[in-house]
Each structure stands twice: as C-alpha cells, then as structure tokens.
Design an enzyme around this catalytic site. Structure first.
Site, PDB file in Angstrom:
ATOM      1  N   TYR A   1      27.265  24.015  18.315  1.00 37.63           N
ATOM      2  CA  TYR A   1      27.992  25.015  17.538  1.00 37.63           C
ATOM      3  C   TYR A   1      29.326  24.447  17.030  1.00 37.63           C
ATOM      4  O   TYR A   1      29.813  24.838  15.985  1.00 37.63           O
ATOM      5  CB  TYR A   1      28.305  26.238  18.419  1.00 37.63           C
ATOM      6  CG  TYR A   1      27.189  27.245  18.585  1.00 37.63           C
ATOM      7  CD1 TYR A   1      25.922  27.053  18.033  1.00 37.63           C
ATOM      8  CD2 TYR A   1      27.430  28.423  19.294  1.00 37.63           C
ATOM      9  CE1 TYR A   1      24.917  28.014  18.200  1.00 37.63           C
ATOM     10  CE2 TYR A   1      26.442  29.386  19.457  1.00 37.63           C
ATOM     11  CZ  TYR A   1      25.193  29.185  18.915  1.00 37.63           C
ATOM     12  OH  TYR A   1      24.221  30.137  19.080  1.00 37.63           O
TER      13      TYR A   1
ATOM     14  N   CYS B   1      31.057  30.912  25.318  1.00 33.44           N
ATOM     15  CA  CYS B   1      31.187  29.786  24.399  1.00 33.44           C
ATOM     16  C   CYS B   1      32.593  29.807  23.798  1.00 33.44           C
ATOM     17  O   CYS B   1      33.013  30.822  23.223  1.00 33.44           O
ATOM     18  CB  CYS B   1      30.132  29.937  23.306  1.00 33.44           C
ATOM     19  SG  CYS B   1      30.341  28.795  21.937  1.00 33.44           S
TER      20      CYS B   1
ATOM     21  N   CYS C   1      35.791  24.026  26.223  1.00 35.98           N
ATOM     22  CA  CYS C   1      34.388  24.162  25.850  1.00 35.98           C
ATOM     23  C   CYS C   1      33.610  24.263  27.155  1.00 35.98           C
ATOM     24  O   CYS C   1      33.881  23.515  28.106  1.00 35.98           O
ATOM     25  CB  CYS C   1      33.968  22.932  25.041  1.00 35.98           C
ATOM     26  SG  CYS C   1      32.204  22.731  24.846  1.00 35.98           S
TER      27      CYS C   1
HETATM   28  N1  DGL Z   1      29.762  25.710  24.651  1.00 36.76           N
HETATM   29  C1  DGL Z   1      30.373  26.006  23.403  1.00 36.76           C
HETATM   30  C2  DGL Z   1      31.861  25.925  23.480  1.00 36.76           C
HETATM   31  O1  DGL Z   1      32.371  26.310  24.474  1.00 36.76           O
HETATM   32  C3  DGL Z   1      29.734  25.351  22.212  1.00 36.76           C
HETATM   33  C4  DGL Z   1      29.693  23.867  22.214  1.00 36.76           C
HETATM   34  C5  DGL Z   1      28.892  23.339  21.061  1.00 36.76           C
HETATM   35  O2  DGL Z   1      27.723  23.705  20.946  1.00 36.76           O
HETATM   36  O3  DGL Z   1      29.445  22.564  20.279  1.00 36.76           O
HETATM   37  O4  DGL Z   1      32.565  25.557  22.596  1.00 36.76           O
END
Ligand code: DGL
Length: 250
Positions: free
Chosen positions: A44, A75, A183
């Site tokens: 993401y 996330c 993250c």
């Molecule tokens: N786990 C997500 C976050 O905390 C998304 C990480 C990703 O898919 O780039 O940012």
C-alpha cells in the site's frame, strides 16, 4: 471505550496488521476477529490515494456486510492518509492506529522523535505535523522496500540488512527519545532493527488495546486476498493463538 463482546474487522495490506491483533489478544481483548490482509494489492505504501480509497472501501464494505461492530485500520498508510475520509464515509465505528500514537507521544513530554514508515505515510505528513505543533522535533525517513522484504521473508539476507542499515542511517546518533515504527510490518523485524540502532523503538500496537473493553471468547478468522507460503510462514511466526486461514476474493 467500546463495551461487550464484539465482532471486529481488522485490516492491512498484508501480515503487518497481525502485530496489532497480536497485542489485542495479549491484552485479553477476546472478541471475534475477522482479519483481512490485502496481499493482492500490497504494498500500500507505494500506491496512490485513489487506489487506497478503492481497496479500503471494498474491505470496510465487506466488514459491514459481515455485520462487524467495529473496524480497526491496522495499517499506518491507510490510517495516516484516509482515516477522516473513511470515518466520514462509512456508517461503522472505525479506529485508526495513528491518532492513538500521536496522543501517546504528545502526553509524554518527548522532544526528539524519529519516524520510519512507508512513502505514503511520510508524504501524508500526518504524524510529523501533529508532533511539530507540540514543539516536538521530528526526523523522518521513508523505507519503501521494507514491506516487500518482510512479507517475502527475505530479512535474513545480507542484502536486506544492508538496505535496512541505510534506512536507519538518518536516525543514528540523533539523541532520539523514540523511533516510531510507523508501519505495522516493522515490529516483525524489531530484533534486526534493534541490533542496528540503540534508540528505543515504538510499536504502534502499544496504545490500541486500551481503547477496547475485554471481551469473552476469542475467535480469529484470517483472510488474505492472495495466499502463499511466505504469508503462512509469517502468520505462524507472529500469532500463537488458534485461527482459521483462507484466501478471500474481494
Ligand atoms: N502495513 C501498512 C502500513 O502500516 C502498509 C504497508 C504497505 O503495504 O506498504 O503502512
């Protein structure tokens, strides 16, 4: 606080959000959890606002259809870019993971904070701008390759450690009170990170259980929009409770 036994929808791009679920379970937040890891669309953090809206709307609509009482955005990328959008759009209680982190840090009298996160989380400027308003100095660095390396179980490779070292370089010897792991995949490699930097690490899962009442019975259903062996391996390493795991076409 939200009371009683609930059905809780919790989601992330991959296995990262399991670090939030794990902390909820460790703190006896026994509820029925439906977890979605959107591995088909991972990462993401290198995506666009338009696509992230589409992915998270689809997932939240699924949780609503399944009659969840609450959604947890496990996330950092979605929480920092879309929590207002999602909370206004959907008629369901939504908890994001960035607001509790900002509240926690502001209340601690910290002066110097580091933030390592995805491109999209750093670009949103959500954490840095909120902390700067409270006269907290923030150093940020994006780590665009890290999520893929973690999800593919490649962090035991020399090359990966070299990349991690470069991502951590701007935080070395800066007298930081805390380095925010911005993250949810990053706590999975906490050991590797703390072997490279002495700063105290902050896991965004930390304040989340205090937002939810204890429940009664634990039931965990895990869905991944694309399931493979690397995901299974990560899930086994992260979670030590009973769960069902399946692929889900959304
Ligand atoms: N786990 C997500 C976050 O905390 C998304 C990480 C990703 O898919 O780039 O940012």
């Amino acid at each position: 606080k939200i009371g009683d036994y609930m059905k809780i929808g919790i989601f992330d791009s991959g296995v990262g959000g399991l670090t939030i679920l794990k902390e909820l379970i460790r703190k006896n937040k026994y509820h029925e959890y439906i977890y979605i890891g959107d591995t088909k669309n991972l990462p993401y953090g290198n995506s666009t606002i338009e696509n992230l809206k589409k992915y998270s709307d689809t997932i939240i609509n699924y949780f609503i259809k399944k009659r969840c009482d609450l959604v947890i955005i496990a996330c950092g990328t979605i929480s920092s870019n879309l929590s207002n959008y999602l909370k206004e759009k959907h008629k369901i209680k939504i908890i994001d993971i960035i607001t509790p982190t900002i509240d926690y840090i502001v209340n601690k009298n910290y002066k110097n904070i580091g933030l390592i996160a995805t491109n999209m989380t750093i670009q949103s400027n959500k954490i840095a701008s909120s902390l700067t308003k409270h006269n907290i100095n923030v150093i940020t660095n994006p780590a665009p390759k890290l999520v893929d390396l973690i999800e593919k179980n490649l962090m035991n490779k020399k090359e990966s450690i070299k990349i991690l070292k470069e991502y951590l370089a701007p935080f070395q010897n800066k007298n930081l009170d805390l380095l925010i792991l911005g993250c949810t995949q990053y706590p999975i490699i906490k050991k590797q990170i703390s072997s490279l930097i002495k700063t105290q690490l902050y896991d965004m899962a930390y304040p989340i259980p205090s937002l939810i009442e204890d429940g009664a019975i634990l039931k965990v259903q895990l869905y991944f929009t694309k399931l493979n062996n690397d995901i299974l391996k990560n899930v086994i390493n992260i979670l030590n409770c009973k769960y069902k795991i399946e692929e889900l076409k959304l």
